[in-house]
Design an enzyme around this catalytic site. Structure first.
Site, PDB file in Angstrom:
ATOM      1  CG  ASN A  10      -1.734   1.220   1.392  1.00 39.29           C
ATOM      2  OD1 ASN A  10      -1.826   2.025   0.459  1.00 39.29           O
ATOM      3  ND2 ASN A  10      -2.345   1.403   2.554  1.00 39.29           N
ATOM      4  CD1 TRP A  11       3.508   1.036  -2.926  1.00 32.22           C
ATOM      5  CD2 TRP A  11       3.692   2.323  -4.744  1.00 32.22           C
ATOM      6  NE1 TRP A  11       4.304   0.372  -3.831  1.00 32.22           N
ATOM      7  CE2 TRP A  11       4.429   1.138  -4.959  1.00 32.22           C
ATOM      8  CE3 TRP A  11       3.646   3.277  -5.757  1.00 32.22           C
ATOM      9  CZ2 TRP A  11       5.123   0.887  -6.144  1.00 32.22           C
ATOM     10  CZ3 TRP A  11       4.339   3.027  -6.937  1.00 32.22           C
ATOM     11  CH2 TRP A  11       5.075   1.843  -7.128  1.00 32.22           C
ATOM     12  CE  LYS A  12       0.130   3.369   4.837  1.00 27.40           C
ATOM     13  NZ  LYS A  12      -0.129   3.519   6.257  1.00 27.40           N
ATOM     14  CG  HIS A  96      -5.895   1.704   5.032  1.00 31.61           C
ATOM     15  ND1 HIS A  96      -5.512   2.647   5.962  1.00 31.61           N
ATOM     16  CD2 HIS A  96      -4.836   0.877   4.868  1.00 31.61           C
ATOM     17  CE1 HIS A  96      -4.259   2.403   6.324  1.00 31.61           C
ATOM     18  NE2 HIS A  96      -3.822   1.331   5.676  1.00 31.61           N
ATOM     19  CD  GLU A  98      -3.226   5.404   6.670  1.00 27.85           C
ATOM     20  OE1 GLU A  98      -3.165   5.471   5.435  1.00 27.85           O
ATOM     21  OE2 GLU A  98      -2.309   4.915   7.365  1.00 27.85           O
ATOM     22  CD  GLU A 166      -3.675  -2.801   7.172  1.00 26.35           C
ATOM     23  OE1 GLU A 166      -2.572  -3.014   6.685  1.00 26.35           O
ATOM     24  OE2 GLU A 166      -4.320  -1.763   6.968  1.00 26.35           O
ATOM     25  N   GLY A 172       2.051   1.962  10.808  1.00 26.83           N
ATOM     26  CA  GLY A 172       2.999   3.076  10.705  1.00 26.83           C
ATOM     27  C   GLY A 172       3.649   3.456  12.015  1.00 26.83           C
ATOM     28  CB  SER A 212       4.829  -1.959  12.036  1.00 26.64           C
ATOM     29  OG  SER A 212       4.408  -0.619  12.239  1.00 26.64           O
ATOM     30  N   GLY A 233       2.637  -1.293   4.306  1.00 35.68           N
ATOM     31  CA  GLY A 233       2.682   0.135   3.995  1.00 35.68           C
ATOM     32  C   GLY A 233       4.116   0.596   3.784  1.00 35.68           C
ATOM     33  N   GLY A 234       4.705   1.165   4.825  1.00 34.38           N
ATOM     34  CA  GLY A 234       6.035   1.780   4.728  1.00 34.38           C
ATOM     35  C   GLY A 234       7.082   0.907   4.049  1.00 34.38           C
TER      36      GLY A 234
END
Ligand code: PEP
Length: 255
Positions: A10-12, A96, A98, A166, A172, A212, A233-234
């Site tokens: 997930n590049w966000k 998600h 977010e 998640e 994150g 994470s 993600g990251g």
């Protein structure tokens, strides 16, 4: 039951076209065709067409991070399932944390989005997860159960559905669920999916862990019996890290 792992990045809201090309060039070298893992990268909308072209000749699939449920019309800023499908999108992340928290997306809205994507011929990664205070209050499974019930209905084409667990406190933050914590919730989700869609679906549906996930913790998480891959993600923004998580998932299958 052996399920083929599925790892999605997930590049966000990250990457200009130049940055994305560099990241993708690293991934193309590191993620060799034929690996026994399904892999997808969920890019921002602006990158779907160019990244789709970069993925030609690889086994990596294209994903999006959101989709509106209406088919067309006066919905400024939104993108429909048909538009995503035309851009060769195969997976869409819906729900998600977010989107739920920052953009206030409700269970009803998410259910419409899930249905629009599945009806539009794409696969959905439906995200669920509890806040830290909900975990501390002992209400994790109540929260997850409610999110599953709100976002999914038994009328869905569940063969193209993946659930991502998640925990919000792990996204994150560098803090991840322990394998035991992840396994406990994944087993609960599997049971709920069997209740909603039938025992077969419960056995075959893939449930990703997200929060994470890094090269250093991927192997122990992927070794859990009900963890079938990861939503990353990251670490998906660093080609070597993402590739290493994919390899950890492949190793978990061959064990
Ligand atoms: C995510 O955004 O879905 C996620 C899990 O992020 P991170 O891996 O950075 O925690």
């Amino acid at each position: 039951m052996s399920r083929r792992p599925f790892v999605a990045g997930n590049w966000k809201m990250n990457c200009t076209l130049v940055e994305a090309r560099e990241l993708m060039s690293g991934l193309r070298k590191l993620v060799q065709p034929g690996i026994p893992v399904d892999v997808a990268v969920c890019t921002p909308f602006t990158l779907l067409y160019p990244m789709g072209r970069e993925l030609d000749g690889t086994d990596i699939k294209l994903g999006a991070q959101n989709c509106y449920f209406e088919s067309k019309g006066a919905f400024t800023g939104e993108t429909s399932a048909a538009m995503l499908k035309a851009a060769n999108v195969e997976y869409v992340i819906i729900g998600h944390s977010e989107r739920r928290q920052i953009f206030g997306e409700s269970g009803d809205l998410l259910r419409s989005k899930v249905k629009a994507c599945l009806d539009g011929g794409m696969s959905v990664i439906y995200c669920v997860g509890e806040l830290l205070e909900q975990r501390d209050a002992g209400s994790t499974t109540d929260v997850i159960g409610r999110q599953l019930a709100e976002g999914l209905g038994d009328d869905l084409d569940h063969g193209r559905l993946t659930i991502a667990y998640e925990p919000v406190w792990a996204i994150g933050t560098g803090r991840t669920a322990t394998p035991d914590q992840a396994q406990e919730v994944h087993a609960f989700i599997r049971e709920r999916m069997a209740g909603l869609f039938g025992a077969d679906a419960g056995n075959t549906m893939r449930i990703q862990y997200g929060g994470s996930v890094k090269p250093g913790n991927a192997a122990e998480l992927m070794a859990c019996p009900d963890v079938d891959g990861a939503l990353v993600g990251g670490a998906s923004l660093v080609a070597e890290d993402f590739a290493s998580i994919i390899l950890a998932s492949a190793a978990a299958v061959s064990r």
